[in-house]
Write a protein that holds these residues in place. Structure first.
Motif, PDB file in Angstrom:
ATOM      1  N   GLY A  15     -22.251   4.029  14.588  1.00 10.76           N
ATOM      2  CA  GLY A  15     -21.431   3.694  15.744  1.00 10.76           C
ATOM      3  C   GLY A  15     -21.786   2.353  16.339  1.00 10.76           C
ATOM      4  N   GLU A  16     -23.001   1.882  16.032  1.00 16.47           N
ATOM      5  CA  GLU A  16     -23.429   0.582  16.534  1.00 16.47           C
ATOM      6  C   GLU A  16     -22.574  -0.550  15.984  1.00 16.47           C
ATOM      7  OE1 GLU A  16     -27.473   0.212  15.441  1.00 16.47           O
ATOM      8  OE2 GLU A  16     -28.177   1.903  16.652  1.00 16.47           O
ATOM      9  N   PHE A  17     -21.905  -0.281  14.867  1.00 14.21           N
ATOM     10  CA  PHE A  17     -21.115  -1.330  14.218  1.00 14.21           C
ATOM     11  C   PHE A  17     -19.641  -1.276  14.620  1.00 14.21           C
ATOM     12  CE2 PHE A  17     -24.816  -0.492  11.629  1.00 14.21           C
ATOM     13  CZ  PHE A  17     -25.320  -1.764  11.417  1.00 14.21           C
ATOM     14  N   GLY A  18     -19.317  -0.418  15.555  1.00 14.04           N
ATOM     15  CA  GLY A  18     -17.941  -0.351  16.031  1.00 14.04           C
ATOM     16  C   GLY A  18     -17.140   0.769  15.389  1.00 14.04           C
ATOM     17  N   ALA A  19     -15.973   1.026  15.966  1.00 16.58           N
ATOM     18  CA  ALA A  19     -15.108   2.095  15.484  1.00 16.58           C
ATOM     19  C   ALA A  19     -14.492   1.728  14.141  1.00 16.58           C
ATOM     20  CB  ALA A  19     -14.007   2.366  16.506  1.00 16.58           C
ATOM     21  N   VAL A  20     -14.029   2.751  13.433  1.00  8.32           N
ATOM     22  CA  VAL A  20     -13.344   2.541  12.153  1.00  8.32           C
ATOM     23  C   VAL A  20     -12.030   1.816  12.418  1.00  8.32           C
ATOM     24  CG1 VAL A  20     -12.275   3.670  10.174  1.00  8.32           C
ATOM     25  CG2 VAL A  20     -14.391   4.593  11.155  1.00  8.32           C
ATOM     26  N   GLY A  21     -11.787   0.726  11.683  1.00 10.50           N
ATOM     27  CA  GLY A  21     -10.565  -0.038  11.867  1.00 10.50           C
ATOM     28  C   GLY A  21      -9.346   0.701  11.351  1.00 10.50           C
ATOM     29  N   GLU A  22      -8.201   0.366  11.884  1.00 12.26           N
ATOM     30  CA  GLU A  22      -6.968   1.049  11.482  1.00 12.26           C
ATOM     31  C   GLU A  22      -6.692   0.871   9.990  1.00 12.26           C
ATOM     32  OE1 GLU A  22      -2.260   1.451  12.824  1.00 12.26           O
ATOM     33  OE2 GLU A  22      -3.452  -0.274  13.495  1.00 12.26           O
ATOM     34  N   ALA A  23      -7.039  -0.292   9.447  1.00 12.13           N
ATOM     35  CA  ALA A  23      -6.789  -0.531   8.023  1.00 12.13           C
ATOM     36  C   ALA A  23      -7.528   0.461   7.136  1.00 12.13           C
ATOM     37  CB  ALA A  23      -7.182  -1.956   7.646  1.00 12.13           C
ATOM     38  N   SER A  24      -8.667   0.982   7.630  1.00 13.88           N
ATOM     39  CA  SER A  24      -9.464   1.916   6.838  1.00 13.88           C
ATOM     40  C   SER A  24      -8.864   3.313   6.790  1.00 13.88           C
ATOM     41  CB  SER A  24     -10.893   2.000   7.398  1.00 13.88           C
ATOM     42  OG  SER A  24     -11.550   0.758   7.276  1.00 13.88           O
ATOM     43  N   THR A  25      -7.951   3.583   7.716  1.00 17.91           N
ATOM     44  CA  THR A  25      -7.335   4.909   7.753  1.00 17.91           C
ATOM     45  C   THR A  25      -5.868   4.899   7.326  1.00 17.91           C
ATOM     46  OG1 THR A  25      -6.848   4.609  10.107  1.00 17.91           O
ATOM     47  CG2 THR A  25      -8.907   5.730   9.548  1.00 17.91           C
ATOM     48  N   VAL A  26      -5.149   3.845   7.686  1.00 15.75           N
ATOM     49  CA  VAL A  26      -3.731   3.806   7.356  1.00 15.75           C
ATOM     50  C   VAL A  26      -3.507   3.632   5.859  1.00 15.75           C
ATOM     51  CG1 VAL A  26      -3.356   1.308   7.553  1.00 15.75           C
ATOM     52  CG2 VAL A  26      -1.509   2.899   8.166  1.00 15.75           C
ATOM     53  N   ILE A 143      -3.787  16.805 -12.593  1.00 14.37           N
ATOM     54  CA  ILE A 143      -4.423  16.589 -11.293  1.00 14.37           C
ATOM     55  C   ILE A 143      -3.375  16.570 -10.193  1.00 14.37           C
ATOM     56  CG2 ILE A 143      -5.829  15.003  -9.919  1.00 14.37           C
ATOM     57  CD1 ILE A 143      -6.821  13.922 -12.733  1.00 14.37           C
ATOM     58  N   ARG A 144      -3.521  17.465  -9.251  1.00 13.52           N
ATOM     59  CA  ARG A 144      -2.663  17.512  -8.075  1.00 13.52           C
ATOM     60  C   ARG A 144      -3.277  16.603  -7.017  1.00 13.52           C
ATOM     61  NH1 ARG A 144       2.616  18.407  -7.000  1.00 13.52           N
ATOM     62  NH2 ARG A 144       2.934  19.253  -4.907  1.00 13.52           N
ATOM     63  N   VAL A 145      -2.591  15.554  -6.659  1.00 11.38           N
ATOM     64  CA  VAL A 145      -3.124  14.529  -5.764  1.00 11.38           C
ATOM     65  C   VAL A 145      -3.244  15.039  -4.332  1.00 11.38           C
ATOM     66  CG1 VAL A 145      -2.686  12.247  -4.783  1.00 11.38           C
ATOM     67  CG2 VAL A 145      -2.229  12.680  -7.217  1.00 11.38           C
ATOM     68  N   GLY A 146      -4.405  14.828  -3.729  1.00 10.46           N
ATOM     69  CA  GLY A 146      -4.613  15.164  -2.327  1.00 10.46           C
ATOM     70  C   GLY A 146      -4.588  13.933  -1.447  1.00 10.46           C
ATOM     71  N   GLU A 147      -5.245  12.872  -1.921  1.00 10.90           N
ATOM     72  CA  GLU A 147      -5.233  11.611  -1.194  1.00 10.90           C
ATOM     73  C   GLU A 147      -5.459  10.449  -2.156  1.00 10.90           C
ATOM     74  OE1 GLU A 147      -8.219  11.620   1.807  1.00 10.90           O
ATOM     75  OE2 GLU A 147      -9.892  11.932   0.419  1.00 10.90           O
ATOM     76  N   VAL A 148      -4.855   9.313  -1.808  1.00 13.94           N
ATOM     77  CA  VAL A 148      -4.962   8.095  -2.603  1.00 13.94           C
ATOM     78  C   VAL A 148      -5.234   6.942  -1.650  1.00 13.94           C
ATOM     79  CG1 VAL A 148      -3.856   6.646  -4.349  1.00 13.94           C
ATOM     80  CG2 VAL A 148      -3.126   9.027  -4.072  1.00 13.94           C
ATOM     81  N   TYR A 149      -6.156   6.074  -2.020  1.00 16.22           N
ATOM     82  CA  TYR A 149      -6.392   4.889  -1.188  1.00 16.22           C
ATOM     83  C   TYR A 149      -7.163   3.841  -1.982  1.00 16.22           C
ATOM     84  CZ  TYR A 149     -10.897   7.260  -0.327  1.00 16.22           C
ATOM     85  OH  TYR A 149     -12.096   7.910  -0.456  1.00 16.22           O
ATOM     86  N   PHE A 150      -7.041   2.593  -1.556  1.00 21.96           N
ATOM     87  CA  PHE A 150      -7.789   1.532  -2.223  1.00 21.96           C
ATOM     88  C   PHE A 150      -9.127   1.342  -1.546  1.00 21.96           C
ATOM     89  CE2 PHE A 150      -5.691  -0.921   1.139  1.00 21.96           C
ATOM     90  CZ  PHE A 150      -6.696  -1.804   1.538  1.00 21.96           C
TER      91      PHE A 150
END
Length: 206
Positions: A15-26, A143-150
């Motif tokens: 948490g010292e490094f700040g909140a997770v950026g929106e790009a990391s979740t969207v 494989i049934r996809v649950g989540e995909v991200y780069f």
């Protein structure tokens, strides 16, 4: 040294490094989007992670680009090409269907990650559709996809993985034959194993 053994302690440190950026979740999708499809179709390599009663397994899978077929936006098909016949990953999937894939494309810094659940099929027509040089895989992982991200390029930039000057001289490392001979006290492996491997692999590639 302080061991962090609770999630709260871990979050306090990071948490010292700040909140997770929106790009990391969207960036996370629950299906294969057109953009992510292009990555999968270009990838000649993926690492397959599975879990079973004996522990974890991470297995390299490589083939011609696009070898992991997109059946639909929520389904991937991964042929099981010839290997060492240990079938560790397949055993795991039978008992725990959770899988993770990490696709890598030579020269591209971003990796693509897919998490999902899998089953093993040996349908004759399905396997035949993946034949190369007349040789079909014995099974196909569905494989049934649950989540995909780069995954961002930091790790590959830091490692210099795709840089020509990062290539390692094979002569600086032990060969498979040397490793086998050492572990088996000379029963298997050795120079003859190394000499014969290239032709053996050529004959059993598919």
């Amino acid at each position: 040294m302080a061991i962090l053994d609770t999630v709260a302690e871990l979050e306090r440190v990071y948490g010292e490094f700040g909140a997770v950026g929106e790009a990391s979740t969207v960036k996370v999708a629950d299906h294969i989007t057109p953009d992510y499809q292009r990555f999968i179709e270009a990838a000649p390599f993926t690492a397959l992670a599975t879990s079973g009663p004996e522990g974890l397994d991470c297995s390299p899978r490589g083939d011609r680009p696009g070898f992991v077929r997109i059946a639909d936006p929520r389904t991937l098909l991964l042929p099981d090409r010839r290997g060492n016949n240990r079938i560790d990953s397949l055993r795991n999937v039978i008992r725990d269907p959770r899988v993770g894939l990490m696709f890598l494309i030579p020269g591209i810094g971003n990796a693509l990650r897919v998490n999902g659940r899998a089953v093993i099929e040996d349908d004759t027509e399905l396997c035949a559709s993946f034949a190369v040089e007349g040789k079909a895989p014995r099974t196909v992982m569905v494989i049934r996809v649950g989540e995909v991200y780069f995954q961002c390029a930091r790790a590959l930039i830091r490692s210099g993985l795709w840089r020509a000057d990062s290539q390692v001289d094979p002569k600086t490392l032990p060969t498979p034959g040397q490793i086998l001979a050492g572990l088996s006290e000379g029963r298997v492996g050795g120079e003859t194993y190394d000499v014969a491997w290239a032709e053996r692999a050529r004959q059993t590639m598919w």
